[in-house]
Design an enzyme around this catalytic site. Structure first.
Site: not given
Length: 171
Positions: A119, A138
């Protein structure tokens, strides 16, 4: 099965490739080489190297010994999304399903290759962060689901009239 969902497949491949490219860029040329490294891009946006061993957006952390279960579960969901995309006639829905499939594949590849999902995106407004740190995969999954929900709840497709129905009504 319907005809090949070109738009959905292009979306899936495009989001997958862009997701992987950005992840390599963040931890490579942009110099965020260790977990926790960060760089402010805009006053409301920061790049941050975060290793996510959990499910989406860091929820439900899973030990590295059990991460294979997430790979299998995400893989099954991605396969179901691809089957749905192949059967879907609506191009908007195909695109949304492609976003979901491409995002899922991006996170699956991370988990298999790295043991966690990479991330990097931190959107914040002062001290308030409406989201946890996330990545393009995401975001693609989330936006794809929102498109499907909006279409299901707000948009009604006009019923299709088959040529045989028109002939029967004129008889």
């Amino acid at each position: 099965m319907g005809k090949m969902p070109k738009l959905g497949l292009i979306a899936a491949v495009g989001f997958f490739m862009l997701d992987q490219f950005i992840k390599v860029l963040v931890v490579g040329p942009l110099g965020l080489t260790y977990e926790g490294a960060e760089r402010e891009v805009l006053p409301i946006f920061m790049l941050r190297n975060l290793h996510n061993p959990g499910v989406s957006l860091g929820f439900l952390r899973v030990s590295p010994d059990h991460s294979w279960m997430l790979v299998v579960l995400t893989g099954v969901i991605a396969c179901a999304v691809l089957v749905w995309m192949w059967r879907e006639a609506n191009r908007t829905d195909q695109f949304a399903l492609g976003m979901i499939a491409g995002g899922a594949l991006g996170n699956i590849v991370d988990r298999v290759r790295l043991g966690y999902v990479q991330d990097y995106a931190d959107l914040h407004f002062g001290g308030w962060s409406p989201f946890l740190t996330f990545n393009l995969a995401d975001a693609a999954i989330t936006v794809g689901v929102l498109i499907l929900l909006a279409r299901a709840l707000l948009v009604r497709d006009k019923p299709r009239i088959e040529p045989s129905e028109v002939e029967n009504s004129n008889a």
